[in-house]
Design a protein around this motif. Structure first.
Motif, PDB file in Angstrom:
ATOM      1  N   LEU A   1      -2.174  -8.151   7.968  1.00 42.19           N
ATOM      2  CA  LEU A   1      -1.627  -6.557   8.553  1.00 42.19           C
ATOM      3  C   LEU A   1      -2.424  -5.786   7.629  1.00 42.19           C
ATOM      4  O   LEU A   1      -2.379  -4.492   7.864  1.00 42.19           O
TER       5      LEU A   1
ATOM      6  N   THR B   1      11.895  -1.172   9.132  1.00 40.64           N
ATOM      7  CA  THR B   1      11.068  -2.194   8.182  1.00 40.64           C
ATOM      8  C   THR B   1      11.700  -3.261   8.113  1.00 40.64           C
ATOM      9  O   THR B   1      12.984  -3.534   8.569  1.00 40.64           O
TER      10      THR B   1
ATOM     11  N   GLN C   1      10.965  -5.598   5.648  1.00 42.23           N
ATOM     12  CA  GLN C   1      10.506  -6.089   4.111  1.00 42.23           C
ATOM     13  C   GLN C   1      11.471  -5.207   3.117  1.00 42.23           C
ATOM     14  O   GLN C   1      11.025  -5.436   1.944  1.00 42.23           O
TER      15      GLN C   1
ATOM     16  N   ARG D   1       6.330   2.143  -2.350  1.00 42.05           N
ATOM     17  CA  ARG D   1       4.941   1.489  -2.503  1.00 42.05           C
ATOM     18  C   ARG D   1       4.171   2.013  -3.498  1.00 42.05           C
ATOM     19  O   ARG D   1       3.250   1.614  -3.922  1.00 42.05           O
ATOM     20  N   PHE D   2       4.230   3.437  -3.584  1.00 41.85           N
ATOM     21  CA  PHE D   2       3.112   4.172  -4.316  1.00 41.85           C
ATOM     22  C   PHE D   2       3.756   4.157  -5.895  1.00 41.85           C
ATOM     23  O   PHE D   2       3.124   4.885  -6.651  1.00 41.85           O
TER      24      PHE D   2
ATOM     25  N   ASP E   1      -1.613   4.346   4.399  1.00 47.21           N
ATOM     26  CA  ASP E   1      -1.402   3.589   3.221  1.00 47.21           C
ATOM     27  C   ASP E   1       0.008   3.308   2.852  1.00 47.21           C
ATOM     28  O   ASP E   1       0.493   3.216   1.595  1.00 47.21           O
ATOM     29  N   TYR E   2       0.791   3.666   3.919  1.00 49.13           N
ATOM     30  CA  TYR E   2       2.334   3.623   3.450  1.00 49.13           C
ATOM     31  C   TYR E   2       3.047   2.433   3.150  1.00 49.13           C
ATOM     32  O   TYR E   2       4.196   2.589   2.581  1.00 49.13           O
ATOM     33  N   GLY E   3       2.480   1.322   3.581  1.00 58.31           N
ATOM     34  CA  GLY E   3       2.991  -0.142   3.429  1.00 58.31           C
ATOM     35  C   GLY E   3       4.136  -0.127   4.484  1.00 58.31           C
ATOM     36  O   GLY E   3       4.354   0.604   5.170  1.00 58.31           O
ATOM     37  N   LEU E   4       4.585  -1.376   4.594  1.00 58.72           N
ATOM     38  CA  LEU E   4       5.526  -1.621   5.269  1.00 58.72           C
ATOM     39  C   LEU E   4       7.116  -1.969   4.857  1.00 58.72           C
ATOM     40  O   LEU E   4       7.884  -2.585   5.367  1.00 58.72           O
ATOM     41  N   SER E   5       7.012  -1.737   3.223  1.00 58.51           N
ATOM     42  CA  SER E   5       8.274  -2.232   2.742  1.00 58.51           C
ATOM     43  C   SER E   5       9.475  -0.939   2.552  1.00 58.51           C
ATOM     44  O   SER E   5      10.619  -1.229   2.313  1.00 58.51           O
TER      45      SER E   5
ATOM     46  N   PHE F   1       8.733   4.480   5.651  1.00 57.69           N
ATOM     47  CA  PHE F   1       7.642   5.653   5.987  1.00 57.69           C
ATOM     48  C   PHE F   1       6.934   5.400   7.440  1.00 57.69           C
ATOM     49  O   PHE F   1       6.797   6.189   8.124  1.00 57.69           O
TER      50      PHE F   1
ATOM     51  N   THR G   1      -2.921  -0.210  10.981  1.00 59.00           N
ATOM     52  CA  THR G   1      -2.545  -0.883   9.730  1.00 59.00           C
ATOM     53  C   THR G   1      -1.693   0.165   9.091  1.00 59.00           C
ATOM     54  O   THR G   1      -1.949   1.312   9.102  1.00 59.00           O
ATOM     55  N   HIS G   2      -0.840  -0.129   8.061  1.00 63.06           N
ATOM     56  CA  HIS G   2      -0.146   0.537   7.060  1.00 63.06           C
ATOM     57  C   HIS G   2      -0.504   0.081   5.995  1.00 63.06           C
ATOM     58  O   HIS G   2       0.286   0.471   4.866  1.00 63.06           O
ATOM     59  N   GLN G   3      -1.302  -0.839   5.688  1.00 63.08           N
ATOM     60  CA  GLN G   3      -1.525  -1.593   4.419  1.00 63.08           C
ATOM     61  C   GLN G   3      -2.846  -1.258   3.813  1.00 63.08           C
ATOM     62  O   GLN G   3      -3.434  -2.063   3.105  1.00 63.08           O
ATOM     63  N   VAL G   4      -3.299  -0.058   4.115  1.00 66.02           N
ATOM     64  CA  VAL G   4      -4.549   0.460   3.293  1.00 66.02           C
ATOM     65  C   VAL G   4      -3.960   0.386   1.807  1.00 66.02           C
ATOM     66  O   VAL G   4      -3.083   1.222   1.480  1.00 66.02           O
ATOM     67  N   PRO G   5      -4.847  -0.040   1.148  1.00 68.32           N
ATOM     68  CA  PRO G   5      -4.466   0.094  -0.628  1.00 68.32           C
ATOM     69  C   PRO G   5      -4.228   1.543  -0.768  1.00 68.32           C
ATOM     70  O   PRO G   5      -4.941   2.443  -0.418  1.00 68.32           O
ATOM     71  N   PRO G   6      -3.098   1.941  -1.471  1.00 71.38           N
ATOM     72  CA  PRO G   6      -2.584   3.119  -1.831  1.00 71.38           C
ATOM     73  C   PRO G   6      -3.836   4.197  -2.368  1.00 71.38           C
ATOM     74  O   PRO G   6      -4.439   3.725  -3.218  1.00 71.38           O
TER      75      PRO G   6
ATOM     76  N   ARG H   1     -11.730   2.668   2.127  1.00 76.20           N
ATOM     77  CA  ARG H   1     -11.060   1.478   2.764  1.00 76.20           C
ATOM     78  C   ARG H   1     -10.357   1.900   4.169  1.00 76.20           C
ATOM     79  O   ARG H   1     -10.572   1.342   5.262  1.00 76.20           O
TER      80      ARG H   1
ATOM     81  N   VAL I   1      -2.344  15.109  -0.721  1.00 77.30           N
ATOM     82  CA  VAL I   1      -1.193  15.790  -0.152  1.00 77.30           C
ATOM     83  C   VAL I   1      -0.599  16.677  -0.804  1.00 77.30           C
ATOM     84  O   VAL I   1      -0.272  16.489  -2.011  1.00 77.30           O
TER      85      VAL I   1
END
Lengths: 261, 261, 261
Positions: A15, B40, B42, B184-185, C12-16, C19, C40-45, C50, C75
């Protein structure tokens, strides 16, 4: 033909890249009415066996659908691309064993075609991304109700590639079975049906470690290894409050021996 | 009753196995018109507290929906399964505290039932996968507008399990608060409302580390710890251009002390 | 205006955390007919470069859509928020270079507005979660067909922030190019079009390591580094049966030199 309202996706694309999203895009562009569900995109890269297990255990719970499976280390080679009609849906993907368990789970192959009709593919099929260029467009067309026979020549279902049957041996007072999967919780699923535990009793040894027959995770003492029947009807191992995989230290493909004590 | 067009899912199933996909399948088969959104999957395995925080902070942003939460280390035991009617939707899941914060966030419990009507479940309920066998089918039926009262006997909302309130103490020139989540951040969310910072001023110590009161991440000097009000209205810590969690080295459950300097 | 049936999300919010789910909720509440797809939500923070690459390579495969991109380390600062009309959809996000490649991929900017109309935002815009408070609500309104010009004042497209062009130099018998992405499989994508390989022949050196020009992964000997054209039409590296990234030990931003032998 009536077609299908649902397409599912099971891949090893992960993902983190846009690959899984692109499959959604291709289907949205071609068959916008279709509802697309991700079964998982986190099959370990190239792990056909694991992908096959996940797919086989998930598809029975869906309404009739076109199920796309792409775990395809042979992409771009002579490995065949196929679509398999079953009584409860169509499976689309590479002919490398990935779809075999799911085919059985959906009632077996009624007919199989080799995907050779290039007018169903995206123009300029890449060598490395057949999910996007072959399997998603074919799934969209099948969802639209175009006959399977138009996708390519019929294949004898008996010629489909099958993965080796996992090891499972029942003996006098013991069960030997291969580890199929270790799930997120560390529960270890074995290639053995519930009945394989008949006659082994409550007190067991798993690879030399003491274990207890139980119905659910909380039945064991905390930290104790339990042997139970999991939600797919398979013999499985867990540790109450822990990760089963820690105790026996196993990975898929290992063979475990469970004995009565 | 009108029913609901939306079902959300919040679980600790992860995305590597097919468990989350199977929930989608069960709902698709039973209530195909429903739109299903993953909040989620996760949540760390078995982390009810974390699941409760994520769910409570997400549900206010949805239209009226049936929200399914499954972080359920007691699956298969005597823990109750419940559905909670609120003014802005229904919550479905185990009665282990997971749903309490979300219940509050949606306006409180109007009525609660214990899920005991087995005709609403899948046949042959497993001991270990109630998401598939109990919660998803119940959610689908509630989305269809079947009255909550048909799912089982009414419960007194006051008997619902609640997690311990996180530590939060306001004193003269200091704030002590428990870490709720680390996102995540690396941003650290504390169990304290924005008003808890009133009167502490601009220059702070967080567990002995110098920090600055700021509005947004980029307000601090690069590498400097900042104290801000996050998007959920809670006091939070971040490092400009870094991971806050690195600086104070905290995990959920820790209690941090913020003092004026 | 006709509006759009599709919104895509790239963050880049991730899925854990919740958000990404909250973005779905905001859109569902405001524009329930819209179909939302996660690219995707998994762009590196914070990795704008990327995110830009993933977005640019995914959007061409979608039907006309509102594409929301949020990788937004600035932001809450003065960085502009923008919406960009292209011939094949609208892009919404921060003006930090994230959307530039996707703009090109969709045919270029027809018009651009700065998002300043606060009546389009959620009330009480947070300082740290503009995905929820600005970008998702704006995307929902644009999907509803409200004219772009109502979102804020027009901007000259030439003033949009662009990321530096990645390094790409073609010389006599060599190619030097920057690593754009390393995907889940370890395949290394370079910032060079297929034509950059013309004239370099079959036998190559990549940073001193022997490699072979190939069409697909399985063309090389097992373990051998191959140079091929990937599914985005870029020069890429892979190891047959392995992870390319292991061999050259590279990360995005590195510059690799490929020479004929």
């Amino acid at each position: 033909m009536a077609g299908y309202e649902w397409i599912t996706l099971t891949t090893d694309y992960g993902l983190s890249d846009g690959f899984a999203g692109v499959l959604h895009g291709v289907i949205a562009a071609q068959a916008p009415w279709v509802r697309v569900v991700d079964i998982t995109h986190q099959v370990p890269p190239g792990d056909v066996s694991r992908g096959a297990a996940v797919l086989a255990q998930a598809v029975p719970y869906f309404p009739p659908a076109v199920h796309v499976g792409v775990v395809d280390p042979g992409v771009g080679t002579a490995r065949r691309a196929v679509a398999i009609q079953t009584p409860r849906g169509i499976l689309v993907g590479p002919d490398n064993g990935l779809l075999a368990g799911a085919t059985d789970a959906l009632g077996g192959a009624i007919s199989v075609v080799r995907l050779t009709n290039r007018s169903w593919f995206r123009p300029d099929v890449s060598h490395t991304f057949h999910g996007r260029d072959v399997f998603a467009p074919v799934a969209a067309r099948l969802a639209a109700g175009v006959p399977l026979a138009d996708a390519g020549p019929a294949l004898d279902p008996a010629t489909l590639v099958r993965l080796p049957e996992p090891v499972m041996e029942l003996g006098d007072g013991y069960l030997e079975a291969e580890v199929v999967t270790v799930d997120r919780f560390g529960n270890v699923q074995l290639a053995a049906p519930a009945t394989a535990l008949d006659g082994l009793g409550e007190h067991l040894l798993v690879g030399g470690v003491r274990a207890t027959r139980a119905d659910t995770f909380a039945d064991g003492q905390p930290g104790r290894l339990i042997v139970y029947v999991d939600s797919a009807g398979k013999v499985a191992l867990a540790v109450n409050g822990g990760r089963a995989v820690v105790a026996p230290g196993v990975t898929p493909g290992d063979v475990l021996r469970i004995t009565a004590t």
